[in-house]
Design a protein around this motif. Structure first.
Motif, mmCIF file in Angstrom:
data_model
loop_
_atom_site.group_PDB
_atom_site.id
_atom_site.type_symbol
_atom_site.label_atom_id
_atom_site.label_comp_id
_atom_site.label_asym_id
_atom_site.label_seq_id
_atom_site.Cartn_x
_atom_site.Cartn_y
_atom_site.Cartn_z
ATOM 1 N N TYR A 94 28.226 17.709 103.570
ATOM 2 C CA TYR A 94 28.500 17.336 102.188
ATOM 3 C C TYR A 94 29.972 17.505 101.845
ATOM 4 N N GLN A 95 30.611 18.540 102.378
ATOM 5 C CA GLN A 95 32.024 18.760 102.114
ATOM 6 C C GLN A 95 32.847 17.553 102.569
ATOM 7 N N LEU A 96 32.569 17.095 103.766
ATOM 8 C CA LEU A 96 33.305 15.966 104.324
ATOM 9 C C LEU A 96 32.926 14.654 103.641
ATOM 10 N N ARG A 97 31.666 14.500 103.349
ATOM 11 C CA ARG A 97 31.172 13.262 102.738
ATOM 12 C C ARG A 97 31.700 13.096 101.306
ATOM 13 N N ILE A 98 31.693 14.171 100.544
ATOM 14 C CA ILE A 98 32.147 14.084 99.150
ATOM 15 C C ILE A 98 33.621 13.705 99.087
ATOM 16 N N VAL A 99 34.436 14.297 99.955
ATOM 17 C CA VAL A 99 35.864 13.948 99.973
ATOM 18 C C VAL A 99 36.053 12.486 100.375
ATOM 19 N N GLY A 100 35.318 12.030 101.394
ATOM 20 C CA GLY A 100 35.458 10.651 101.841
ATOM 21 C C GLY A 100 34.998 9.640 100.811
ATOM 22 N N ASP A 101 33.845 9.901 100.192
ATOM 23 C CA ASP A 101 33.349 8.967 99.169
ATOM 24 C C ASP A 101 34.218 9.016 97.919
ATOM 25 N N GLY A 102 34.760 10.200 97.614
ATOM 26 C CA GLY A 102 35.672 10.310 96.482
ATOM 27 C C GLY A 102 36.947 9.533 96.723
ATOM 28 N N LYS A 103 37.394 9.529 97.953
ATOM 29 C CA LYS A 103 38.588 8.758 98.301
ATOM 30 C C LYS A 103 38.347 7.271 98.078
ATOM 31 N N ARG A 104 37.200 6.782 98.537
ATOM 32 C CA ARG A 104 36.904 5.358 98.385
ATOM 33 C C ARG A 104 36.845 4.966 96.902
ATOM 34 N N LEU A 105 36.236 5.821 96.088
ATOM 35 C CA LEU A 105 36.145 5.559 94.656
ATOM 36 C C LEU A 105 37.529 5.548 94.019
ATOM 37 N N THR A 106 38.368 6.494 94.413
ATOM 38 C CA THR A 106 39.720 6.581 93.854
ATOM 39 C C THR A 106 40.561 5.375 94.260
ATOM 40 N N GLN A 107 40.454 4.969 95.512
ATOM 41 C CA GLN A 107 41.189 3.788 95.967
ATOM 42 C C GLN A 107 40.785 2.555 95.167
ATOM 43 N N LEU A 108 39.508 2.399 94.966
ATOM 44 C CA LEU A 108 39.005 1.225 94.250
ATOM 45 C C LEU A 108 39.571 1.179 92.836
ATOM 46 N N LEU A 109 39.593 2.323 92.164
ATOM 47 C CA LEU A 109 40.029 2.369 90.771
ATOM 48 C C LEU A 109 41.538 2.495 90.614
ATOM 49 N N SER A 110 42.259 2.622 91.728
ATOM 50 C CA SER A 110 43.719 2.680 91.670
ATOM 51 C C SER A 110 44.349 1.308 91.849
ATOM 52 N N ALA A 111 43.524 0.296 92.103
ATOM 53 C CA ALA A 111 44.038 -1.063 92.260
ATOM 54 C C ALA A 111 44.606 -1.564 90.941
ATOM 55 N N ASP A 112 45.476 -2.566 91.030
ATOM 56 C CA ASP A 112 46.064 -3.130 89.818
ATOM 57 C C ASP A 112 45.002 -3.730 88.902
ATOM 58 N N ALA A 113 43.992 -4.362 89.511
ATOM 59 C CA ALA A 113 42.914 -4.959 88.724
ATOM 60 C C ALA A 113 41.578 -4.561 89.359
ATOM 61 N N PRO A 114 41.102 -3.345 89.075
ATOM 62 C CA PRO A 114 39.876 -2.855 89.712
ATOM 63 C C PRO A 114 38.662 -3.732 89.398
ATOM 64 N N ASP A 115 37.776 -3.844 90.362
ATOM 65 C CA ASP A 115 36.502 -4.528 90.172
ATOM 66 C C ASP A 115 35.578 -3.554 89.447
ATOM 67 N N VAL A 116 35.381 -3.768 88.160
ATOM 68 C CA VAL A 116 34.646 -2.808 87.338
ATOM 69 C C VAL A 116 33.193 -2.686 87.786
ATOM 70 N N ALA A 117 32.553 -3.811 88.081
ATOM 71 C CA ALA A 117 31.146 -3.775 88.492
ATOM 72 C C ALA A 117 30.990 -2.974 89.783
ATOM 73 N N LEU A 118 31.877 -3.218 90.751
ATOM 74 C CA LEU A 118 31.821 -2.483 92.007
ATOM 75 C C LEU A 118 32.131 -1.006 91.770
ATOM 76 N N ALA A 119 33.084 -0.733 90.895
ATOM 77 C CA ALA A 119 33.448 0.649 90.601
ATOM 78 C C ALA A 119 32.274 1.403 89.979
ATOM 79 N N ARG A 120 31.534 0.747 89.105
ATOM 80 C CA ARG A 120 30.362 1.397 88.509
ATOM 81 C C ARG A 120 29.321 1.718 89.574
#
Length: 321
Positions: free
Chosen positions: A198-224
């Motif tokens: 879980y320690q490794l998974r949470i950091v990895g999935d959190g990274k993917r979420l952060t990358q998605l929402l750091s884009a200039d024009a995030p895909d809101v539906a995908l982000a949700r």
């Protein structure tokens, strides 16, 4: 190159490379150890100088009407690029040279790291020269000719460094993603969905979420969808009762909850098409965690970095036991 593109790099998160080695229950080889040391040296260099160099660039070019054209000599407020703290500079010198010589070689990573170290050394020599020039106010005694002479080489060196930084960042992230996926599979096969998993998974999935929402024009539906999956992962960890009685795991959970909260705020801000106000932009420039506007990409990144920091602390504490 009139403006430095603000990249929300996730290379800081890859400091969890130490976590990759610590989570595994198997015996590590000397090659494994050197591999982690090599990558950590690359990460330490990147994390030490990337942000202050970008900040110095903004400081240097911010007073120019056209940074591509350079100083006209008629500006009333001028500033040099500033220097970087010596211990940060040192992280990109001897440790990087030593890491580049380590075996086994990393063909997908070493060339990017070598170019990054090279362009940093070349750029920083020009930065120090320019900063002394502006700090001493030499431009008042040379009819400002030095401002114009130094500008083009400095901007070319900045461009080379920024390109090398993008390449190293991408190479580090790719390597980390591959290692994380392999290690998650290994841990789950050996231990099930344990605390390490879980320690490794949470950091990895959190990274993917952060990358998605750091884009200039995030895909809101995908982000949700990604946020819902991240929240489900946190809930599953609670349901599995991992880390009970471990104070450090409690810190990791709280940081993960903070990331979920700030991801939600970011989604709402993007959904509402609400740009930063002038006041919020000024707060961003002032620095400091407390000044980051709610719903901004910067606030989300700060939450993610906090999660990474907590995960790394937990790994160090566990390793010391």
């Amino acid at each position: 190159m009139s403006q430095c593109v603000s990249r929300l790099s996730l290379a800081a998160a890859i400091a969890v490379a130490g976590l990759l080695g610590a989570c595994s229950k198997g015996a590590s080889t000397a090659a494994d150890t050197q591999g982690v040391e090599k990558v950590n040296a690359y990460i330490n260099c990147f994390n030490a100088v990337e942000e202050p160099i970008h900040q110095g660039f903004q400081q240097y070019t911010g007073w120019m009407k056209d940074a591509d054209a350079g100083p006209t000599g008629k500006e009333t407020q001028v500033r040099g690029p500033g220097t970087v703290l010596s211990h940060r500079v040192d992280a990109c010198n001897a440790p990087m040279v030593a890491a580049l010589a380590m075996t086994p070689a990393e063909p997908d990573l070493d060339p990017a790291a070598r170019e990054y170290q090279k362009t940093f050394v070349e750029l920083y020599a020009l930065i120090e020269q320019a900063d002394r020039y502006y700090s001493r106010e030499d431009y008042l005694r040379d009819d400002r000719s030095g401002m114009r002479i130094q500008h083009a080489p400095l901007m070319q060196a900045y461009a080379a460094f920024f390109a090398a930084g993008s390449a190293l960042d991408a190479a580090l992230e790719k390597r980390e993603d591959e290692r994380r996926a392999a290690q998650l599979k290994e841990i789950e096969a050996a231990e099930g969905r344990s605390l390490a998993y879980y320690q490794l998974r949470i950091v990895g999935d959190g990274k993917r979420l952060t990358q998605l929402l750091s884009a200039d024009a995030p895909d809101v539906a995908l982000a949700r969808t990604e946020l819902a999956a991240f929240q489900a992962l946190l809930q599953q960890a609670q349901d599995d009762k991992v880390g009970q009685g471990d104070a450090m795991w409690g810190h990791v959970e709280r940081s993960a909850d903070g990331l979920a909260r700030d991801a939600g705020r970011r989604i709402e801000r993007v959904q509402e098409n609400k740009p930063l106000t002038r006041g919020e932009q000024m707060l961003l420039q002032s620095g400091g965690r407390a000044s980051l506007p709610q719903g901004s990409a910067e606030a989300l990144m700060a939450s993610y970095n906090d999660l990474v920091d907590m995960a790394n602390r937990m790994t160090r504490v566990s390793g010391a036991r």
